[in-house]
Structures are given as structure tokens and as C-alpha cells.
Design a protein around this motif. Structure first.
Motif: not given
Length: 413
Positions: A183-190
Motif C-alpha cells: 500500500l503506497v500513498a501520495m500527497g502534496h502537503c505540509y
């Protein structure tokens, strides 16, 4: 299987009006070679493809040309892209029918279907070299406050809204994945526990106040590929929650960063190893002096010692140069003097930074209790001068001020 994690390309970026197009082209060439040389199975790009929501034609052409080259050369490579806060979600999503035909998944904005999250777009299977599904990616793009559900909570509504989006998406991924698949996650966040580059990044959720907790990614998430921060780093010491950082320095303050991509090895359902791959730098960034500002005479000596421009040196390889000068007195010809010494040098001046040696005091601090109306114009002028400059004012400068003041007073009478 092997993943390559990168983010924050900022195609179309300029550094003090100097185009970075050649540097980006060199990075994309290197990336294509690296994907093949390292036998990468999936490329994850965690947002900020472009520097602005309305990128130039050249920046868009670089993006589409790279995708076309990837697909021609690496037929089996899975490519997953999410939008960042600099990107236009609509612009990234517009060519989806074309990208889908090429086997490239781009999630520019949070997708919904009939009012609910569209998990068909948010969840992406990743395949190994034999075409077997080895992992599932929760490809969550940059989340704007308007994307978030209304959550009844005593805590922070925005943070809990983000938690619900990730929670629902990851739960749907768990239902799809089979034993042995990661299970892999991606995000653009602080995220909390991360280090900002203050000149180029900011906290982006809800007006600079909200940092997301690392427990957003539960223990069964083998790897979280993050974007937004330009400095490559782990989050909260977690080996599998990482910012890859930007591939090139996007400001002079980032010159000392290690610019890289991350090669991630998955071992079954878990994380194997994470190996940074340094991106070759096309153009160096110099600062003269290297640390604190020094007087102009010393700066000019150091600039004179810089290497000369070689006839065959391409423009894209010329170092960027910031010059910092300590000013105890006004220097009306400062830029002209610096540019004269740099004539014929390889370095190109992009920023001239004066460092003032005065008191730094505001007018109210020089004579507390005295209003502006009670001060003479000469007192105000001298106080303003002393704020910036350490040396006494030259008589000629004060004489020029009186000449100007007289002309203004005569015009007003």
C-alpha cells in the motif's frame, strides 16, 4: 518492485528573470536515463509539475515531450502524477483521455463521482516487470479547503477533513489489494516534523496554520511519496514517509540542498530500502562573500578572483551569482562597479544584496516622545540616514538635501 519518487519540478520557473529551461531539460534527460538504468517499475511525481497555474507554452511542451519519450522508451513503466498547489488542477486533468490511453494516471484535483470520492481515479495499481500487480497507490492530490468534507469534530476541522479523505481512500485501497501487494500513498502537503525553506515554500492548508500529522499514514502504508517541500527529508524520522525535494535549486537559499530523486524498493507488502540518487547540477550557485557581507572593496577583490568565462562555455552552465555588500555609506554606483569587475567572468549576476550597517532604528525610537510635527526636516533626514548607514553623513549629501528642501518649500509658497 522499484519506485522512483520525485516532485516539485516547477517547469517554467525563472530565477530573477533567468529562465531555467535548460536546467530542466538536462534533468528530464537524466531522469529518463536513470529510469531505464535502475530498472524502475513505477514513476511517482508528487505535484508541482509547473511553477504557475498558467505555465508557458515551453513549460507545457517540456512536460508533454517527457511523457512521450517515457512511453516510447519504457513501455511497461507505470506513471502516476498528482497535482500540487502551484498547478492548475483543471489544466493537469484536461488531457486525461489522452494520458489514459498512454497508461499514465494524472490526478490534478480531487476527483468525485456522483458526490463521492472517485476511487477509480484515486487508486492506481502498480505492476512489476512481468505485469503483475505489486502495489496500490492512493494518489491524493493537493487538497484545497473546498475539497474537504464537513467533519464534526472538537479538533481542527481542516486537518480532520484531510484525515477523512486519506482514510476513505486508503480503506478502499485495502479492499482492492491482495496478499503480498503493498500500500503506497501520495500527497502534496505540509507535514509536522518537516523543515521549511522559508524563501520558496509555505504551509499551504488553511492560511499557513495547519501542519498535517504523520499518523495520517498508518503503519500498513509501506511508503508515502510527498511533495511540496524543496528540501529532501524524512518526516518525523519515519523512513517510509518522505519528501523527495526539488530536482534543482529553486532559490538562492536552496543552493546547499542535496537535490535528488528517491529510488524506493518495496519488499512484498513492506518497505525494503530507500536510496537517494543525486541529480547532476547544470549550473552552480555562488555567493560572494561566502558568508557575512563585507565592505565593497573586499567584495570587488573577491569578484576579480573569480574564473574567467571560457569561450566554449554554454550559457546554461554559467554559475548564478549573488553578491552581498556591507554598506556603511551610500554607494550610488554600486551596481555599475560590481558589473564592471564581472566583465568577462563566467559567473552571471542575478542578485545584488546590500547589507546596511546603521542602527536600524525607526524614527520613533531616535527621540521617543517627540512627534513628527515637532521634528525639523533635517532631523528626519539624518535619522533616516543613521538607520541605514554607520558612517557620518558626507557634507555634500546634506548640502544637496538642503538644496532640494529649499526648492520644495519655494514651490509650495
Amino acid at each position: 518492485m522499484r519506485l522512483l519518487h520525485t516532485s516539485d519540478w516547477h517547469l517554467g520557473h525563472t530565477l530573477y528573470d533567468v529562465s531555467r529551461e535548460a536546467e530542466h531539460a538536462a534533468f528530464l534527460d537524466w531522469l529518463l536515463v536513470t529510469l531505464e538504468a535502475e530498472s524502475v517499475d513505477a514513476l511517482l511525481i508528487a505535484g508541482d509539475i509547473f511553477d504557475t497555474a498558467n505555465p508557458s507554452a515551453e513549460a507545457q511542451a517540456a512536460w508533454y515531450h517527457f511523457i512521450a519519450r517515457v512511453r516510447r522508451k519504457l513501455h511497461k513503466l507505470d506513471v502516476v502524477v498528482i497535482g500540487g498547489n502551484h498547478d492548475s488542477a483543471a489544466r493537469l486533468d484536461a488531457p486525461d483521455p489522452l494520458f489514459a490511453a498512454l497508461g499514465v494516471r494524472v490526478v490534478g484535483g480531487l476527483p468525485r463521482a456522483q458526490g463521492s470520492l472517485d476511487f477509480e481515479r484515486l487508486l492506481v495499481p502498480l505492476h512489476d516487470s512481468r505485469g503483475r500487480v505489486k502495489a496500490w497507490v492512493a494518489a491524493v492530490p493537493y487538497l484545497r479547503p473546498s475539497d474537504l468534507p464537513m467533519v464534526q469534530t472538537e479538533g481542527d476541522r481542516l486537518i480532520e477533513g484531510v484525515r477523512e479523505v486519506y482514510g476513505l481512500t486508503l480503506e478502499s485501497a485495502r479492499r482492492r489489494k491482495q496478499s503480498g501487494q503493498a500500500l503506497v500513498a501520495m500527497g502534496h502537503c505540509y507535514m509536522t516534523g518537516a523543515e521549511l525553506s522559508l524563501l520558496s515554500e509555505r504551509k499551504i492548508l488553511g492560511g499557513n496554520q495547519h501542519a498535517l500529522p504523520v499518523d495520517l499514514f498508518p503503519a500498513d502504508v509501506a511508503y508515502a511519496a510527498l511533495g511540496h517541500l524543496h528540501k529532501a527529508q524524512r518526516v518525523g524520522g519515519h523512513e517510509g514517509v518522505r519528501y523527495s525535494g526539488s530536482p534543482i535549486p529553486l532559490s538562492l537559499s536552496e543552493a546547499h540542498y542535496r537535490h535528488q530523486v528517491l529510488l524506493v524498493e518495496l519488499d512484498g507488502e513492506g518497505l525494503g530500502t530507500v536510496r537517494p540518487l543525486s541529480v547532476p547540477r547544470t549550473a552552480e550557485m555562488l555567493r560572494v562573500p561566502a558568508r557575512e557581507a563585507v565592505p565593497l572593496e573586499e567584495v570587488l577583490e573577491q569578484l576579480a578572483a573569480l574564473p574567467a568565462l571560457e569561450p566554449d562555455m554554454p550559457e546554461r552552465n554559467r554559475p548564478y551569482l549573488e553578491v552581498c555588500v556591507s554598506l556603511p555609506r551610500p554607494e550610488p554606483l554600486l551596481r555599475r562597479k560590481v558589473e564592471a569587475v564581472l566583465e568577462g567572468k563566467a559567473a552571471r549576476l542575478v542578485k545584488l544584496t546590500p547589507s546596511y550597517t546603521g542602527t536600524g532604528h525607526a524614527l520613533a525610537e531616535t527621540q521617543p516622545g517627540i512627534s513628527l510635527r515637532e521634528r525639523t526636516p533635517e532631523e528626519v533626514f539624518k535619522a533616516r540616514y543613521a538607520r541605514d548607514y554607520q558612517e557620518p553623513m558626507a557634507p555634500a549629501l546634506l548640502e544637496s538635501f538642503h538644496t532640494l528642501l529649499t526648492a520644495v518649500q519655494e514651490d509650495a509658497s
